[in-house]
Structures are given as C-alpha cells and as structure tokens.
Design a protein around this motif. Structure first.
Motif, PDB file in Angstrom:
ATOM      1  N   ARG A  54       0.824  -1.212   0.000  1.00  0.00           N
ATOM      2  CA  ARG A  54       0.000   0.000   0.000  1.00  0.00           C
ATOM      3  C   ARG A  54       0.854   1.256   0.000  1.00  0.00           C
ATOM      4  O   ARG A  54       0.552   2.231  -0.699  1.00  0.00           O
ATOM      5  CB  ARG A  54      -0.920   0.009   1.226  1.00  0.00           C
ATOM      6  N   ALA A  55       1.931   1.245   0.773  1.00  0.00           N
ATOM      7  CA  ALA A  55       2.778   2.428   0.860  1.00  0.00           C
ATOM      8  C   ALA A  55       3.408   2.761  -0.485  1.00  0.00           C
ATOM      9  O   ALA A  55       3.380   3.915  -0.930  1.00  0.00           O
ATOM     10  CB  ALA A  55       3.850   2.227   1.936  1.00  0.00           C
ATOM     11  N   VAL A  56       3.989   1.767  -1.158  1.00  0.00           N
ATOM     12  CA  VAL A  56       4.641   2.062  -2.430  1.00  0.00           C
ATOM     13  C   VAL A  56       3.616   2.323  -3.533  1.00  0.00           C
ATOM     14  O   VAL A  56       3.865   3.125  -4.447  1.00  0.00           O
ATOM     15  CB  VAL A  56       5.628   0.946  -2.824  1.00  0.00           C
ATOM     16  N   ASP A  57       2.461   1.686  -3.453  1.00  0.00           N
ATOM     17  CA  ASP A  57       1.393   1.940  -4.410  1.00  0.00           C
ATOM     18  C   ASP A  57       0.908   3.379  -4.295  1.00  0.00           C
ATOM     19  O   ASP A  57       0.681   4.068  -5.303  1.00  0.00           O
ATOM     20  CB  ASP A  57       0.244   0.963  -4.156  1.00  0.00           C
ATOM     21  N   ASP A  58       0.753   3.863  -3.072  1.00  0.00           N
ATOM     22  CA  ASP A  58       0.305   5.238  -2.876  1.00  0.00           C
ATOM     23  C   ASP A  58       1.337   6.244  -3.375  1.00  0.00           C
ATOM     24  O   ASP A  58       0.977   7.326  -3.839  1.00  0.00           O
ATOM     25  CB  ASP A  58      -0.004   5.485  -1.395  1.00  0.00           C
ATOM     26  N   LEU A 110      11.767  -5.865  -4.059  1.00  0.00           N
ATOM     27  CA  LEU A 110      12.295  -4.923  -5.047  1.00  0.00           C
ATOM     28  C   LEU A 110      11.507  -4.991  -6.351  1.00  0.00           C
ATOM     29  O   LEU A 110      11.328  -3.969  -7.027  1.00  0.00           O
ATOM     30  CB  LEU A 110      13.773  -5.213  -5.304  1.00  0.00           C
ATOM     31  N   ALA A 111      11.018  -6.181  -6.701  1.00  0.00           N
ATOM     32  CA  ALA A 111      10.202  -6.296  -7.910  1.00  0.00           C
ATOM     33  C   ALA A 111       8.925  -5.484  -7.789  1.00  0.00           C
ATOM     34  O   ALA A 111       8.493  -4.830  -8.758  1.00  0.00           O
ATOM     35  CB  ALA A 111       9.876  -7.764  -8.187  1.00  0.00           C
ATOM     36  N   VAL A 112       8.303  -5.503  -6.609  1.00  0.00           N
ATOM     37  CA  VAL A 112       7.091  -4.701  -6.402  1.00  0.00           C
ATOM     38  C   VAL A 112       7.413  -3.217  -6.595  1.00  0.00           C
ATOM     39  O   VAL A 112       6.674  -2.489  -7.277  1.00  0.00           O
ATOM     40  CB  VAL A 112       6.502  -4.941  -5.001  1.00  0.00           C
ATOM     41  N   ILE A 113       8.521  -2.761  -6.015  1.00  0.00           N
ATOM     42  CA  ILE A 113       8.911  -1.355  -6.171  1.00  0.00           C
ATOM     43  C   ILE A 113       9.170  -1.033  -7.642  1.00  0.00           C
ATOM     44  O   ILE A 113       8.749   0.018  -8.151  1.00  0.00           O
ATOM     45  CB  ILE A 113      10.150  -1.046  -5.318  1.00  0.00           C
ATOM     46  N   ASP A 114       9.848  -1.945  -8.350  1.00  0.00           N
ATOM     47  CA  ASP A 114      10.111  -1.728  -9.769  1.00  0.00           C
ATOM     48  C   ASP A 114       8.813  -1.641 -10.566  1.00  0.00           C
ATOM     49  O   ASP A 114       8.716  -0.863 -11.527  1.00  0.00           O
ATOM     50  CB  ASP A 114      10.973  -2.864 -10.324  1.00  0.00           C
ATOM     51  N   GLY A 115       7.821  -2.422 -10.183  1.00  0.00           N
ATOM     52  CA  GLY A 115       6.530  -2.345 -10.855  1.00  0.00           C
ATOM     53  C   GLY A 115       5.867  -1.003 -10.642  1.00  0.00           C
ATOM     54  O   GLY A 115       5.295  -0.415 -11.576  1.00  0.00           O
ATOM     55  N   MET A 116       5.938  -0.495  -9.413  1.00  0.00           N
ATOM     56  CA  MET A 116       5.374   0.830  -9.146  1.00  0.00           C
ATOM     57  C   MET A 116       6.112   1.901  -9.949  1.00  0.00           C
ATOM     58  O   MET A 116       5.508   2.857 -10.449  1.00  0.00           O
ATOM     59  CB  MET A 116       5.450   1.139  -7.652  1.00  0.00           C
ATOM     60  N   ALA A 117       7.422   1.733 -10.080  1.00  0.00           N
ATOM     61  CA  ALA A 117       8.207   2.713 -10.828  1.00  0.00           C
ATOM     62  C   ALA A 117       7.802   2.741 -12.300  1.00  0.00           C
ATOM     63  O   ALA A 117       7.905   3.792 -12.954  1.00  0.00           O
ATOM     64  CB  ALA A 117       9.689   2.400 -10.696  1.00  0.00           C
ATOM     65  N   MET A 118       7.335   1.615 -12.831  1.00  0.00           N
ATOM     66  CA  MET A 118       6.883   1.595 -14.217  1.00  0.00           C
ATOM     67  C   MET A 118       5.740   2.573 -14.437  1.00  0.00           C
ATOM     68  O   MET A 118       5.611   3.163 -15.516  1.00  0.00           O
ATOM     69  CB  MET A 118       6.450   0.179 -14.616  1.00  0.00           C
ATOM     70  N   ASP A 119       4.901   2.769 -13.417  1.00  0.00           N
ATOM     71  CA  ASP A 119       3.798   3.715 -13.527  1.00  0.00           C
ATOM     72  C   ASP A 119       4.252   5.157 -13.360  1.00  0.00           C
ATOM     73  O   ASP A 119       3.518   6.082 -13.725  1.00  0.00           O
ATOM     74  CB  ASP A 119       2.734   3.404 -12.473  1.00  0.00           C
ATOM     75  N   VAL A 120       5.425   5.362 -12.780  1.00  0.00           N
ATOM     76  CA  VAL A 120       5.905   6.712 -12.507  1.00  0.00           C
ATOM     77  C   VAL A 120       6.770   7.224 -13.641  1.00  0.00           C
ATOM     78  O   VAL A 120       6.639   8.379 -14.071  1.00  0.00           O
ATOM     79  CB  VAL A 120       6.692   6.756 -11.181  1.00  0.00           C
ATOM     80  N   VAL A 121       7.652   6.378 -14.138  1.00  0.00           N
ATOM     81  CA  VAL A 121       8.574   6.805 -15.193  1.00  0.00           C
ATOM     82  C   VAL A 121       7.812   7.297 -16.415  1.00  0.00           C
ATOM     83  O   VAL A 121       8.136   8.321 -17.015  1.00  0.00           O
ATOM     84  CB  VAL A 121       9.511   5.637 -15.578  1.00  0.00           C
ATOM     85  N   GLN A 122       6.754   6.562 -16.764  1.00  0.00           N
ATOM     86  CA  GLN A 122       5.932   6.945 -17.907  1.00  0.00           C
ATOM     87  C   GLN A 122       4.586   6.263 -17.771  1.00  0.00           C
ATOM     88  O   GLN A 122       4.524   5.075 -17.461  1.00  0.00           O
ATOM     89  CB  GLN A 122       6.608   6.536 -19.227  1.00  0.00           C
ATOM     90  N   ASP A 123       3.511   7.003 -18.000  1.00  0.00           N
ATOM     91  CA  ASP A 123       2.194   6.383 -17.927  1.00  0.00           C
ATOM     92  C   ASP A 123       2.116   5.250 -18.945  1.00  0.00           C
ATOM     93  O   ASP A 123       2.436   5.432 -20.125  1.00  0.00           O
ATOM     94  CB  ASP A 123       1.100   7.416 -18.218  1.00  0.00           C
ATOM     95  N   ILE A 124       1.705   4.085 -18.480  1.00  0.00           N
ATOM     96  CA  ILE A 124       1.597   2.926 -19.364  1.00  0.00           C
ATOM     97  C   ILE A 124       0.360   3.090 -20.240  1.00  0.00           C
ATOM     98  O   ILE A 124      -0.746   3.294 -19.746  1.00  0.00           O
ATOM     99  CB  ILE A 124       1.516   1.630 -18.542  1.00  0.00           C
ATOM    100  N   ARG A 125       0.580   3.005 -21.545  1.00  0.00           N
ATOM    101  CA  ARG A 125      -0.523   3.141 -22.488  1.00  0.00           C
ATOM    102  C   ARG A 125      -0.395   2.091 -23.573  1.00  0.00           C
ATOM    103  O   ARG A 125       0.584   2.075 -24.310  1.00  0.00           O
ATOM    104  CB  ARG A 125      -0.535   4.535 -23.124  1.00  0.00           C
ATOM    105  N   ALA A 126      -1.381   1.213 -23.667  1.00  0.00           N
ATOM    106  CA  ALA A 126      -1.427   0.160 -24.681  1.00  0.00           C
ATOM    107  C   ALA A 126      -0.080  -0.536 -24.816  1.00  0.00           C
ATOM    108  O   ALA A 126       0.552  -0.504 -25.867  1.00  0.00           O
ATOM    109  CB  ALA A 126      -1.880   0.739 -26.020  1.00  0.00           C
ATOM    110  N   PRO A 127       0.386  -1.181 -23.761  1.00  0.00           N
ATOM    111  CA  PRO A 127       1.707  -1.809 -23.800  1.00  0.00           C
ATOM    112  C   PRO A 127       1.731  -3.029 -24.715  1.00  0.00           C
ATOM    113  O   PRO A 127       0.687  -3.597 -25.054  1.00  0.00           O
ATOM    114  CB  PRO A 127       1.923  -2.229 -22.340  1.00  0.00           C
ATOM    115  N   ASP A 128       2.946  -3.425 -25.112  1.00  0.00           N
ATOM    116  CA  ASP A 128       3.050  -4.700 -25.809  1.00  0.00           C
ATOM    117  C   ASP A 128       2.888  -5.826 -24.794  1.00  0.00           C
ATOM    118  O   ASP A 128       2.889  -5.598 -23.570  1.00  0.00           O
ATOM    119  CB  ASP A 128       4.369  -4.816 -26.573  1.00  0.00           C
ATOM    120  N   ALA A 129       2.742  -7.043 -25.268  1.00  0.00           N
ATOM    121  CA  ALA A 129       2.429  -8.170 -24.393  1.00  0.00           C
ATOM    122  C   ALA A 129       3.516  -8.397 -23.359  1.00  0.00           C
ATOM    123  O   ALA A 129       3.225  -8.688 -22.193  1.00  0.00           O
ATOM    124  CB  ALA A 129       2.217  -9.430 -25.227  1.00  0.00           C
ATOM    125  N   ALA A 130       4.780  -8.258 -23.756  1.00  0.00           N
ATOM    126  CA  ALA A 130       5.883  -8.504 -22.830  1.00  0.00           C
ATOM    127  C   ALA A 130       5.897  -7.478 -21.706  1.00  0.00           C
ATOM    128  O   ALA A 130       6.143  -7.819 -20.545  1.00  0.00           O
ATOM    129  CB  ALA A 130       7.211  -8.493 -23.580  1.00  0.00           C
TER     130      ALA A 130
END
Length: 293
Positions: A54-58, A110-130
């Motif tokens: 919850r903390a890193v998601d927020d 660390l993987a959870v934090i990296d996942g949250m960072a994916m939303d911060v670095v750039q808004d995810i829009r219509a990603p490829d499958a990978a």
C-alpha cells in the motif's frame, strides 16, 4: 493504477518511505477478509506485506512530481536493503521480523517497487504483451511469491501459483478499472488486443479517455478477459494439489476476483460502465465457506 492484487481496499494507507500502514489499512478489503482466517503469525506477516504494498502503491499514484515519487521509491529500496543488511529503520522492525520468520526474498520486495516505478517513469498506455506481463509479474505475482512463503506452500508449486493467480487478479483489476486508469492517463489494455478488436492505430495511440469510449473497446477487453480466465484455470488446478487448509486465503482471493471477472463479462465494457463490486454479504459467505471447508 489498476492496483496490485492486494491494493484495492477503501481504507487509507501510508504513502511515505519507511511508513507502514499496518493491519488497520487492510480493514474493509477483500484482502483483509481473506487474511482473517489465517493463524496469527501468518496473518501478521501478510499484514506487513500488505502495508508495504500500500505504501509504495500510494507513492506511485500520488500527486508529487515524477522525480519526487521516484526518489521516494528509491528510499524504499534503501530501507528494504537495510532490512536485509540487519539494520532496519525503526518503522520497519516488524516487517524485518517477518522477513526473518518466513525467509521472504529481497528480490520480490524490489520487484514490487520496480513495478510501481513503471507507472511513474511513464504512464503505461497500450503496452506490448511482454511489457504488460512484466508489469503484472512485478505488481502482483511478486506479491504472491512473498505470500506463498508465508502460507508454507511447496516452493515450485507455490511460485507457479503466484505466477498464475497474480496475473489473473491483476488482469481482472485492469478490466475493472479502465475508467479510473484512463482518468490518470493510463491504459493497460495491450496494443495487440486493441488491434485485434479493430480499433484504429491512431485512436489506440490517442488519449486513453477517448479510447475507452470507443465502441470496440469491449472486444479488446473480452480478449484480455480470456487470458485472465486461463490464469484462473491454471491457479485452480495448482491449488487443487494442496490440502484445503494451506490455500484457504488464495482460494478466497481467487473466488472473489473470479466472480468480479464474471460480472464484468456479463455486463460488458461498452460505455458508460458501472464499477463492479461484490455485495458484502456475498464476500462474507465466500470467506465463511472456505474457513469451515
């Protein structure tokens, strides 16, 4: 964001590095309901994992500038590293105790934090499958890998369960939350599903709020729902190999979210959409059935 598999309750949580929300943050959620039936030691460990998520998601969904949010996530990386170095900050002493008790792996935090960072670095829009699969692995299946250690599941089957159930829950979140995510400038529906649904590339590349109003968006969502269903089927097959007492909590989460997916598929995704929720009475019945089963 669409939210991690355990980041969907209504209660507020801490949103600063090193601050753990604790069990109170989980109150009122389907996650909390699934954990209430666990033995005390396991329940406390899962609440600590929940509070971290919850903390890193927020942080990822916060209003601070990108640089500030990335710095806050980096601070969490440093705090997690300090836990594994034997020098946790005072606020994480309880989490550190659970790390030792259940041999929780640093790479999963660390993987959870990296996942949250994916939303911060750039808004995810219509990603490829990978990219979508990597995102689901980090924000959902990594949480599952922490959880299966707490539940005491066999390592190989436990990791397989985390893989499939994490993706099933996250894809369900994505399908449920497309309007909320679009309002944040995000669209997790994969580019291939949009193309297969016949949505023109220029519209798929445009503003998410306009895209989710497209008449063909339901076909794209239906394709993703098929993927989610396949993961639920795999997760159910894995859980069938374990004694019921070991998989009560994941079974509750699977049933709750699977029912949400079923309601979404029945309702469809044509705009305007209503947010799908399970009635509280139904949630309590699911918990009770698995608790005494």
């Amino acid at each position: 964001m669409a939210g991690t598999q355990i980041a969907t309750p209504d209660a507020p949580a801490a949103a600063v590095p090193g601050a753990m929300a604790g069990p109170a943050a989980a109150a009122g959620s389907s996650f909390h309901a699934a954990l209430r039936i666990l033995p005390p030691a396991q329940r406390q460990a899962m609440f600590e994992i929940y509070a971290f998520c919850r903390a890193v998601d927020d942080i990822a969904d916060g209003d601070a500038p990108h640089a500030g949010r990335l710095a806050a996530l980096d601070a969490w990386r440093a705090d997690i590293a300090a836990c594994y170095a034997g020098a946790p900050p005072p606020a994480l002493h309880s989490l550190c105790a659970q790390i030792r008790a259940f041999d929780l792996q640093q790479q999963d935090f660390l993987a959870v934090i990296d996942g949250m960072a994916m939303d911060v670095v750039q808004d995810i829009r219509a990603p490829d499958a990978a990219t979508l699969d990597l995102y689901c692995d980090r924000v959902a299946s990594a949480v599952g890998r922490l959880a299966v250690r707490v539940f005491g599941l066999d390592q190989d089957c436990g990791i397989a369960l985390a893989h499939h159930l994490g993706r099933a829950l996250q894809l369900t979140n994505i399908l449920r939350d497309i309007d909320e995510d679009a309002a944040l400038g995000r669209l997790y529906l994969p580019a291939q599903a949009l193309a297969d649904a016949g949505i023109p590339a220029d519209i798929a590349a445009g503003p998410p709020q306009a895209l989710v109003a497209h008449a063909a968006i339901g076909r794209a969502c239906a394709l993703l729902a098929q993927q989610a269903q396949a993961h639920y089927d795999q997760a159910d097959a894995i859980m069938a190999r374990f004694p019921a007492r070991l998989v009560r909590s994941p079974r509750i989460m699977a049933e709750v979210y699977h029912r949400i997916l079923a309601r979404l598929r029945t309702q469809g995704w044509r705009a305007p959409r209503q947010r799908v929720r399970l009635p509280r009475a139904q949630l309590l019945w699911i918990v009770l059935r698995h608790a005494i089963g």
